[in-house]
Design a protein around this motif. Sequence first.
Motif, PDB file in Angstrom:
ATOM      1  N   ALA A 181      -5.123  -8.320  -4.039  1.00 52.44           N
ATOM      2  CA  ALA A 181      -5.337  -8.789  -2.668  1.00 52.44           C
ATOM      3  C   ALA A 181      -5.391  -7.631  -1.677  1.00 52.44           C
ATOM      4  O   ALA A 181      -6.156  -7.665  -0.707  1.00 52.44           O
ATOM      5  CB  ALA A 181      -4.232  -9.767  -2.283  1.00 52.44           C
ATOM      6  N   LEU A 182      -4.584  -6.597  -1.924  1.00 50.75           N
ATOM      7  CA  LEU A 182      -4.547  -5.448  -1.026  1.00 50.75           C
ATOM      8  C   LEU A 182      -5.666  -4.453  -1.309  1.00 50.75           C
ATOM      9  O   LEU A 182      -5.883  -3.516  -0.536  1.00 50.75           O
ATOM     10  CB  LEU A 182      -3.192  -4.734  -1.136  1.00 50.75           C
ATOM     11  N   GLY A 183      -6.373  -4.658  -2.416  1.00 55.12           N
ATOM     12  CA  GLY A 183      -7.446  -3.741  -2.763  1.00 55.12           C
ATOM     13  C   GLY A 183      -6.946  -2.387  -3.229  1.00 55.12           C
ATOM     14  O   GLY A 183      -7.641  -1.371  -3.075  1.00 55.12           O
ATOM     15  N   ILE A 184      -5.741  -2.367  -3.798  1.00 54.76           N
ATOM     16  CA  ILE A 184      -5.165  -1.104  -4.268  1.00 54.76           C
ATOM     17  C   ILE A 184      -5.818  -0.719  -5.587  1.00 54.76           C
ATOM     18  O   ILE A 184      -5.909  -1.537  -6.507  1.00 54.76           O
ATOM     19  CB  ILE A 184      -3.642  -1.236  -4.447  1.00 54.76           C
ATOM     20  N   ASP A 185      -6.233   0.532  -5.678  1.00 59.11           N
ATOM     21  CA  ASP A 185      -6.909   1.005  -6.888  1.00 59.11           C
ATOM     22  C   ASP A 185      -6.061   2.067  -7.564  1.00 59.11           C
ATOM     23  O   ASP A 185      -5.822   3.142  -7.008  1.00 59.11           O
ATOM     24  CB  ASP A 185      -8.283   1.589  -6.515  1.00 59.11           C
TER      25      ASP A 185
ATOM     26  N   ILE B  47       4.226  -4.614 -14.400  1.00 56.37           N
ATOM     27  CA  ILE B  47       3.226  -5.265 -13.542  1.00 56.37           C
ATOM     28  C   ILE B  47       3.269  -6.768 -13.809  1.00 56.37           C
ATOM     29  O   ILE B  47       2.587  -7.278 -14.693  1.00 56.37           O
ATOM     30  CB  ILE B  47       1.811  -4.709 -13.803  1.00 56.37           C
ATOM     31  N   ARG B  48       4.104  -7.476 -13.044  1.00 55.76           N
ATOM     32  CA  ARG B  48       4.230  -8.929 -13.185  1.00 55.76           C
ATOM     33  C   ARG B  48       3.034  -9.626 -12.545  1.00 55.76           C
ATOM     34  O   ARG B  48       2.305  -9.024 -11.745  1.00 55.76           O
ATOM     35  CB  ARG B  48       5.532  -9.395 -12.527  1.00 55.76           C
ATOM     36  N   PRO B  49       2.819 -10.910 -12.868  1.00 54.88           N
ATOM     37  CA  PRO B  49       1.683 -11.646 -12.280  1.00 54.88           C
ATOM     38  C   PRO B  49       1.642 -11.575 -10.756  1.00 54.88           C
ATOM     39  O   PRO B  49       0.582 -11.358 -10.164  1.00 54.88           O
ATOM     40  CB  PRO B  49       1.903 -13.082 -12.773  1.00 54.88           C
ATOM     41  N   GLN B  50       2.810 -11.739 -10.107  1.00 53.66           N
ATOM     42  CA  GLN B  50       2.844 -11.700  -8.646  1.00 53.66           C
ATOM     43  C   GLN B  50       2.446 -10.323  -8.128  1.00 53.66           C
ATOM     44  O   GLN B  50       1.726 -10.198  -7.140  1.00 53.66           O
ATOM     45  CB  GLN B  50       4.246 -12.058  -8.126  1.00 53.66           C
ATOM     46  N   ILE B  51       2.937  -9.281  -8.821  1.00 57.32           N
ATOM     47  CA  ILE B  51       2.607  -7.911  -8.421  1.00 57.32           C
ATOM     48  C   ILE B  51       1.113  -7.663  -8.602  1.00 57.32           C
ATOM     49  O   ILE B  51       0.453  -7.065  -7.739  1.00 57.32           O
ATOM     50  CB  ILE B  51       3.414  -6.892  -9.246  1.00 57.32           C
ATOM     51  N   ALA B  52       0.568  -8.142  -9.724  1.00 59.17           N
ATOM     52  CA  ALA B  52      -0.859  -7.956  -9.996  1.00 59.17           C
ATOM     53  C   ALA B  52      -1.712  -8.631  -8.926  1.00 59.17           C
ATOM     54  O   ALA B  52      -2.699  -8.062  -8.439  1.00 59.17           O
ATOM     55  CB  ALA B  52      -1.206  -8.506 -11.378  1.00 59.17           C
ATOM     56  N   GLN B  53      -1.311  -9.837  -8.526  1.00 59.86           N
ATOM     57  CA  GLN B  53      -2.057 -10.553  -7.492  1.00 59.86           C
ATOM     58  C   GLN B  53      -2.000  -9.813  -6.160  1.00 59.86           C
ATOM     59  O   GLN B  53      -3.000  -9.713  -5.446  1.00 59.86           O
ATOM     60  CB  GLN B  53      -1.493 -11.972  -7.338  1.00 59.86           C
TER      61      GLN B  53
ATOM     62  N   THR C  73       0.827  -1.209   0.000  1.00 61.53           N
ATOM     63  CA  THR C  73       0.000   0.000   0.000  1.00 61.53           C
ATOM     64  C   THR C  73       0.862   1.260   0.000  1.00 61.53           C
ATOM     65  O   THR C  73       0.563   2.229  -0.705  1.00 61.53           O
ATOM     66  CB  THR C  73      -0.925   0.008   1.232  1.00 61.53           C
ATOM     67  N   GLU C  74       1.945   1.249   0.769  1.00 64.44           N
ATOM     68  CA  GLU C  74       2.816   2.427   0.847  1.00 64.44           C
ATOM     69  C   GLU C  74       3.473   2.712  -0.498  1.00 64.44           C
ATOM     70  O   GLU C  74       3.514   3.860  -0.953  1.00 64.44           O
ATOM     71  CB  GLU C  74       3.883   2.220   1.922  1.00 64.44           C
ATOM     72  N   VAL C  75       4.011   1.651  -1.135  1.00 64.18           N
ATOM     73  CA  VAL C  75       4.645   1.823  -2.444  1.00 64.18           C
ATOM     74  C   VAL C  75       3.626   2.342  -3.457  1.00 64.18           C
ATOM     75  O   VAL C  75       3.927   3.232  -4.267  1.00 64.18           O
ATOM     76  CB  VAL C  75       5.262   0.487  -2.926  1.00 64.18           C
ATOM     77  N   ALA C  76       2.416   1.788  -3.415  1.00 65.05           N
ATOM     78  CA  ALA C  76       1.367   2.226  -4.338  1.00 65.05           C
ATOM     79  C   ALA C  76       1.056   3.711  -4.153  1.00 65.05           C
ATOM     80  O   ALA C  76       0.874   4.450  -5.126  1.00 65.05           O
ATOM     81  CB  ALA C  76       0.103   1.395  -4.120  1.00 65.05           C
TER      82      ALA C  76
END
Length: 284
Positions: free
Chosen positions: A245-249, A235-241, A210-213
């Motif tokens: 999961a964190l609900g980052i928009d 945006i790699r698959p792991q990053i996308a997941q 969340t902080e990085v976002a």
Amino acid sequence: MPGKNVSERLIGLLSVRGENLAAEWSELVTGSLGGRVARAEVERESQEIYTALVAALGEGSVDGHDEAFGEVRALLTELSRNRAMQGFSPTETATSVFALKKVLESSLTGQDNDVEAYLEFAGLLDTLGLFTIDVYARTREELISAQAEQLLELSTPVVRLWEGVIGVPLVGTLDSARTMVVMEKMLQELIDTGSEQAIIDITGVPAVDTEVAQHLLKTVVAARLMGAECTISGIRPQIAQTIVALGIDFGDIVTKATLGDALRHALRRSGTTISRTAPQAGLR
């Protein structure tokens, strides 16, 4: 006045054995530094401090905080800063002061009436030694801070990818301090190049929380205020997941899987068309 009496006895001893004491002091200091500083330089430093020390005692004080020892503290400041920049330890630096105590120990404690003088002088050298360590510590902090800033600059390059398109490849963790550097460099490059498209590539960022976002969003908003469109790539698959999961928009911010995809998008947005040409028959 007791202080005056002690300082007079110290001046007498230091003056009588001046050259010998200075030589012994230089020899001890040179040995403690492992020969990494030229003996001539150590002798010069020791002689200057020794002369200033005798002059300060001539003012009738044995308190290293007094104004009389201003020149001594100035010389010790220069010595401490030099030792810190040369990579010496705090102990090696402070030895340049404390070694004089050892040199004078036998002379000042050899007679009963000089024990008081030795104790006073030992306290004076302790004060000056602590002052030396304090200056050393501040200098090391300044050096570390400067090196950290240089690393930040090196780890956040802004490159010109195409006419009107700049890129910021990020590697490592993105924190508040680094975000500010990214913003400043990217906004300045937008001005300098007149670009309207910016790509922030996070392929080298190990994880997005969340902080990085939030840091990324602030950077994008800053670019938009400058009239530029910002695309986030890597945006790699792991990053996308993780983002899901964190609900980052990310809202309406354009994101792409690779830097190449982001560059193609930026070129289209800038009105640049790139077409592939088929290889001509018969050419190898």
